[in-house]
Scaffold this motif. Structure first.
Motif, mmCIF file in Angstrom:
data_model
loop_
_atom_site.group_PDB
_atom_site.id
_atom_site.type_symbol
_atom_site.label_atom_id
_atom_site.label_comp_id
_atom_site.label_asym_id
_atom_site.label_seq_id
_atom_site.Cartn_x
_atom_site.Cartn_y
_atom_site.Cartn_z
ATOM 1 N N ALA A 54 -19.805 -15.749 -46.926
ATOM 2 C CA ALA A 54 -19.390 -16.989 -46.281
ATOM 3 C C ALA A 54 -20.471 -17.452 -45.311
ATOM 4 O O ALA A 54 -21.054 -16.639 -44.591
ATOM 5 C CB ALA A 54 -18.071 -16.778 -45.545
ATOM 6 N N HIS A 79 -14.917 -13.937 -47.530
ATOM 7 C CA HIS A 79 -15.977 -13.613 -48.480
ATOM 8 C C HIS A 79 -17.214 -13.148 -47.706
ATOM 9 O O HIS A 79 -17.602 -13.743 -46.695
ATOM 10 C CB HIS A 79 -16.331 -14.834 -49.326
ATOM 11 N N HIS A 132 -15.202 -15.088 -38.647
ATOM 12 C CA HIS A 132 -15.461 -14.263 -39.817
ATOM 13 C C HIS A 132 -15.085 -12.809 -39.540
ATOM 14 O O HIS A 132 -14.545 -12.117 -40.401
ATOM 15 C CB HIS A 132 -16.938 -14.363 -40.196
#
Length: 437
Positions: free
Chosen positions: A129, A126, A140
């Protein structure tokens, strides 16, 4: 005639840039340098052997400055241009940089596992995040397998901390963001596009990287061998190791911020405590000259193997053929340590570690080595441990309230390239000149 109202501490690029800018404002301000000559982290040095003269730098330096103010100075020195291509040594393989975009040399099964993991990660991640640490950022960006395969390992060697203990304010464009198409393309093609953050780098034809500083040195009032041992910030007097002292109305400091605070006489306890938490990596530089040409496979390369102490190596003789005698070539290795993680080796052990790395990489044999040299730099990179920027900013704010302006990588306590340090010195000079009116 020098202006007795002001002073500059530190004769690296920031201090020299500040002095040059102040001259444009009509102020001749002396630069006080602790060493026997100016240059700081951008200094170069020469060694002599039976083969001839060798030139080395204090760590890897190549210029990609775009600022007109910097280019107006650097471009006065004849220079060479190099394409910004580098390699990575990883478990017996030479892989172009950045590794995740150049996985072609890897076994097919390993490439497939890494790409599948990244694609699954990108499908689930996301955009909002939470990212609090460098480890969070790496996971990430790349997913778990690529992150563990390369950047998390390298972080421990270069920063001397685990990625989970580092913040993210330093990253900027230094790390390539993940792009699935780039990763796939680099896995199936042995000639993908170069995705490094700059395309061309410049280096002086002669004299090492320090030659770029020559225009700044021409008219500067530089007083070498003067190491500050006390800064009386109540009376505005700086005292040097030889007993001499100098009053100042305002001063520009480019020496390391925590060192400056330790020298100051009237510091609140909370500021001293915060300054004591700031630390940097040190660099042990091992320089090796070879009685053979073209030892290095690239201008510079990163080393991921954890059994090799050095994090990075580069070739002064590729930077400029004048850096090595005819028919010879050279390498420099960087080994990082800090108060968070030391290597515990004496210089001879560090040199031996790098010679073994040269042999393991198949670059040269011991009998082809013409010289080895070790140099220790106490300050290499500012460490961005978690919360460092907030603590640093409190310290900087207090110091600047004491008639002291801060400039440069270590004065500002930031991750500045040489062009950025130049501009930092220039900005400090403008602020001092403004206050002098």
């Amino acid at each position: 005639m020098s202006d007795d109202r002001f002073a500059i501490l530190g004769g690296g690029i920031a201090g020299l840039s500040a002095a040059a800018r102040l001259r444009e404002h009509g102020l001749d301000v002396p630069v006080f340098e602790a060493k026997d000559r100016p240059g700081g982290l951008l200094d170069s040095f020469t060694l002599e052997t039976a083969e001839g003269r060798w030139t080395f730098d204090n760590a890897v330096h190549l210029s990609f400055a775009s600022e007109p103010e910097v280019r107006a100075v650097f471009d006065r020195t004849p220079y060479l241009s190099h394409e910004a291509r580098s390699l990575n040594w990883d478990g017996g393989l030479w892989i172009p940089h950045p590794v995740q975009n150049n996985m072609f040399p890897l076994p097919a099964e390993e490439k497939a596992d890494l790409i599948v993991d990244l694609s699954r990660h990108l499908a689930q991640v996301h955009a909002d995040a939470p990212i609090a640490t460098y480890r969070d950022w790496l996971l990430h960006q790349y997913g778990e397998k690529i992150a563990e395969r390369w950047p998390l390992r390298y972080t421990r060697k270069y920063w001397t901390l685990d990625a989970g203990d580092l913040g993210i304010g330093w990253i900027g464009n230094r790390m390539r963001r993940a792009d699935l198409r780039e990763v796939v393309f680099g896995a199936v093609s042995d000639n993908p596009p170069n995705t490094y953050y700059v395309s061309t780098m410049r280096y002086p034809e002669r004299g090492g990287y320090r030659a770029f500083l020559d225009p700044l040195l021409e008219a500067a009032d530089i007083r070498c061998g003067l190491r500050a041992v006390e800064v009386d910030n109540r009376r505005n007097v700086v005292t040097f190791a030889d007993g001499r002292s100098r009053p100042y109305r305002r001063m520009i400091s480019t020496i390391p911020l925590p060192v400056l605070v330790a020298l100051m006489t009237d510091v609140p306890d909370d500021i001293r405590r915060l300054a004591d938490t700031l630390f940097a990596t040190s660099i042990d530089i091992v320089s090796i000259g070879f009685r053979k040409p073209n030892v290095s496979p690239s201008l510079w390369f990163y080393i991921y193997d954890t059994d090799i102490l050095a994090s990075r190596a580069y070739s002064p003789s590729i930077k400029s053929a004048h850096n090595a005698p005819e028919g010879c070539s050279s390498l420099q290795f960087e080994i990082y340590s800090s108060r968070a993680s030391g290597h515990g080796l004496a210089p001879d052990g560090l040199v031996e570690s790098c010679i073994r790395a040269v042999e393991a990489m198949g670059l040269a044999g011991r009998e082809e080595i013409a010289l080895t040299h070790h140099k220790h730099l106490p300050f290499g990179n500012v460490v961005f441990d978690l919360g460092m920027e907030e603590r640093r900013d409190v310290v900087r704010g207090w110091v600047e309230s004491q008639d002291i302006l801060l400039a440069g990588r270590f004065g500002e306590w930031d991750y500045l390239w040489s062009n950025q340090a130049f501009m930092s010195g220039r900005a400090a000079a403008d602020a001092l000149a403004q206050a002098a009116r």
